[in-house]
Every structure is written in structure tokens, then in C-alpha cells.
Design a protein around this motif. Structure first.
Motif, PDB file in Angstrom:
ATOM      1  N   LEU A   8       0.824  -1.212   0.000  1.00 25.70           N
ATOM      2  CA  LEU A   8       0.000   0.000   0.000  1.00 25.70           C
ATOM      3  C   LEU A   8       0.860   1.265   0.000  1.00 25.70           C
ATOM      4  O   LEU A   8       0.510   2.259  -0.645  1.00 25.70           O
ATOM      5  N   ILE A   9       1.974   1.231   0.687  1.00 20.05           N
ATOM      6  CA  ILE A   9       2.888   2.375   0.696  1.00 20.05           C
ATOM      7  C   ILE A   9       3.451   2.616  -0.700  1.00 20.05           C
ATOM      8  O   ILE A   9       3.508   3.756  -1.175  1.00 20.05           O
ATOM      9  N   LEU A  10       3.838   1.552  -1.388  1.00 13.79           N
ATOM     10  CA  LEU A  10       4.338   1.687  -2.750  1.00 13.79           C
ATOM     11  C   LEU A  10       3.247   2.201  -3.691  1.00 13.79           C
ATOM     12  O   LEU A  10       3.505   3.005  -4.579  1.00 13.79           O
ATOM     13  N   THR A  11       2.011   1.764  -3.455  1.00 16.43           N
ATOM     14  CA  THR A  11       0.880   2.263  -4.243  1.00 16.43           C
ATOM     15  C   THR A  11       0.686   3.756  -4.034  1.00 16.43           C
ATOM     16  O   THR A  11       0.491   4.509  -4.998  1.00 16.43           O
ATOM     17  N   ILE A  12       0.760   4.197  -2.802  1.00 17.26           N
ATOM     18  CA  ILE A  12       0.641   5.629  -2.498  1.00 17.26           C
ATOM     19  C   ILE A  12       1.774   6.406  -3.156  1.00 17.26           C
ATOM     20  O   ILE A  12       1.565   7.493  -3.699  1.00 17.26           O
ATOM     21  N   ALA A  13       2.981   5.843  -3.133  1.00 17.32           N
ATOM     22  CA  ALA A  13       4.126   6.512  -3.754  1.00 17.32           C
ATOM     23  C   ALA A  13       3.936   6.643  -5.263  1.00 17.32           C
ATOM     24  O   ALA A  13       4.269   7.686  -5.850  1.00 17.32           O
ATOM     25  N   ILE A  14       3.384   5.627  -5.901  1.00 17.39           N
ATOM     26  CA  ILE A  14       3.126   5.691  -7.339  1.00 17.39           C
ATOM     27  C   ILE A  14       2.059   6.726  -7.644  1.00 17.39           C
ATOM     28  O   ILE A  14       2.188   7.523  -8.588  1.00 17.39           O
ATOM     29  N   LEU A  15       0.999   6.756  -6.851  1.00 16.90           N
ATOM     30  CA  LEU A  15      -0.052   7.756  -7.053  1.00 16.90           C
ATOM     31  C   LEU A  15       0.488   9.170  -6.858  1.00 16.90           C
ATOM     32  O   LEU A  15       0.145  10.089  -7.611  1.00 16.90           O
ATOM     33  N   LEU A  16       1.342   9.349  -5.860  1.00 21.36           N
ATOM     34  CA  LEU A  16       1.919  10.673  -5.616  1.00 21.36           C
ATOM     35  C   LEU A  16       2.842  11.092  -6.755  1.00 21.36           C
ATOM     36  O   LEU A  16       2.833  12.256  -7.171  1.00 21.36           O
ATOM     37  N   SER A  17       3.604  10.161  -7.288  1.00 20.92           N
ATOM     38  CA  SER A  17       4.491  10.504  -8.402  1.00 20.92           C
ATOM     39  C   SER A  17       3.682  10.869  -9.648  1.00 20.92           C
ATOM     40  O   SER A  17       4.080  11.736 -10.415  1.00 20.92           O
ATOM     41  N   SER A  18       2.544  10.214  -9.841  1.00 17.15           N
ATOM     42  CA  SER A  18       1.707  10.576 -10.996  1.00 17.15           C
ATOM     43  C   SER A  18       1.057  11.940 -10.794  1.00 17.15           C
ATOM     44  O   SER A  18       0.776  12.643 -11.761  1.00 17.15           O
ATOM     45  N   TYR A  19       0.836  12.316  -9.556  1.00 21.51           N
ATOM     46  CA  TYR A  19       0.288  13.644  -9.260  1.00 21.51           C
ATOM     47  C   TYR A  19       1.344  14.729  -9.460  1.00 21.51           C
ATOM     48  O   TYR A  19       1.045  15.815  -9.968  1.00 21.51           O
ATOM     49  N   LEU A  20       2.583  14.439  -9.106  1.00 24.96           N
ATOM     50  CA  LEU A  20       3.647  15.442  -9.161  1.00 24.96           C
ATOM     51  C   LEU A  20       4.285  15.585 -10.541  1.00 24.96           C
ATOM     52  O   LEU A  20       4.737  16.673 -10.901  1.00 24.96           O
ATOM     53  N   LEU A  21       4.330  14.514 -11.316  1.00 21.79           N
ATOM     54  CA  LEU A  21       5.023  14.529 -12.603  1.00 21.79           C
ATOM     55  C   LEU A  21       4.024  14.364 -13.745  1.00 21.79           C
ATOM     56  O   LEU A  21       3.186  13.458 -13.717  1.00 21.79           O
ATOM     57  N   ASP A  22       4.150  15.215 -14.741  1.00 18.96           N
ATOM     58  CA  ASP A  22       3.224  15.176 -15.879  1.00 18.96           C
ATOM     59  C   ASP A  22       3.392  13.937 -16.739  1.00 18.96           C
ATOM     60  O   ASP A  22       2.442  13.492 -17.371  1.00 18.96           O
ATOM     61  N   GLY A  23       4.567  13.367 -16.809  1.00 19.92           N
ATOM     62  CA  GLY A  23       4.824  12.246 -17.697  1.00 19.92           C
ATOM     63  C   GLY A  23       4.399  10.900 -17.160  1.00 19.92           C
ATOM     64  O   GLY A  23       4.523   9.889 -17.838  1.00 19.92           O
ATOM     65  N   ILE A  24       3.907  10.846 -15.935  1.00 21.85           N
ATOM     66  CA  ILE A  24       3.441   9.585 -15.354  1.00 21.85           C
ATOM     67  C   ILE A  24       1.928   9.671 -15.214  1.00 21.85           C
ATOM     68  O   ILE A  24       1.405  10.604 -14.611  1.00 21.85           O
TER      69      ILE A  24
END
Length: 130
Positions: A8-24
Motif C-alpha cells: 500500500l505504501i508503494l501504491t501511495i508513492a506511485i499515485l503521488l508521483s503521478s500527481y507530481l510529474l506530468d509524464g506519469i
């Protein structure tokens, strides 16, 4: 329980990276959840092999080549999961950096059993008898 919390922590990290970076781009929670599972599998099996094969280059770059390995694994996970897209190498590098930092920060509060852990600091005043 511990593996589910880390997943779940890794899932949150992926969601946060998609929020912060336009290319994800992540289409939803389930896509991020499955991408986290795939990234965990790739990190468990393929990352050690890649790390050993590129060890001289990693040593020459003082460990910075590890970010390239992480970016490659992120792009590989992106190619296998529909609903999870990473556009471009540099986006993958920055995305892997964000994912690593968020995962490290959140897992620092998890103990071996997978439960939240905190440390309470108390100030102790030492009074001198004069």
C-alpha cells in the motif's frame, strides 16, 4: 500483514508521483495497486541481477547509476500494466526518485511486523545542586 502495508505504501508513492510529474499517468487506484505489485516483483528478482551486472558503472558514477536502474524497472512495469504509463526516460528517473523517497519515508515508520511505530522523545532536565 507487513507485506500488504508495504504494498500500500508503494501504491501511495506511485499515485503521488503521478500527481507530481506530468509524464506519469495512472488511471486509478487499482492500476497503481497492480503497478506496485509488478514493481515489487521486478525489484525483488531483476534489480539484483541488473545491479551486479552494472556494478563497475555504478562504482564509477558513485552510485548514481542506481537511479538509471530504477528508471528502467519503472519503465518495464509501465509497459506491462495497462492504466499505468511512464512517458520518457527522464520522467522515469524523476518518478523513480519520488517513489523511492516516499517509500523510504513511509516505511521508516513501519516495524518488522508491519505495524506503525513511533519514537517518543522526552526532555530530561538535569538540575544541578549548587
Amino acid at each position: 500483514m507487513g507485506i500488504l502495508v508495504r504494498w500500500l505504501i508503494l501504491t501511495i508513492a506511485i499515485l503521488l508521483s503521478s500527481y507530481l510529474l506530468d509524464g506519469i499517468h495512472v488511471s486509478g487506484f487499482m492500476s497503481a495497486f497492480i503497478a506496485a505489485a509488478m514493481l515489487g516483483i521486478l525489484n525483488a528478482f531483476l534489480r539484483p541481477i541488473l545491479f551486479i551486472l552494472t556494478l563497475p558503472l555504478t562504482v564509477l558514477t558513485l552510485g548514481l547509476f542506481t537511479f538509471v536502474i530504477n528508471a528502467i524497472l519503472l519503465m518495464m512495469a509501465s509497459s506491462m500494466i495497462s492504466g499505468f504509463e511512464v512517458r520518457g526516460f527522464w520522467t522515469a528517473v524523476f518518478g523513480s526518485l519520488v517513489i523511492s523517497l516516499v517509500s523510504w519515508l513511509l516505511t521508516s515508520f513501519i516495524n518488522e511486523r508491519g505495524t506503525w511505530e513511533y519514537t517518543e522523545f522526552k526532555r530530561i532536565d538535569h538540575k544541578r545542586d549548587e
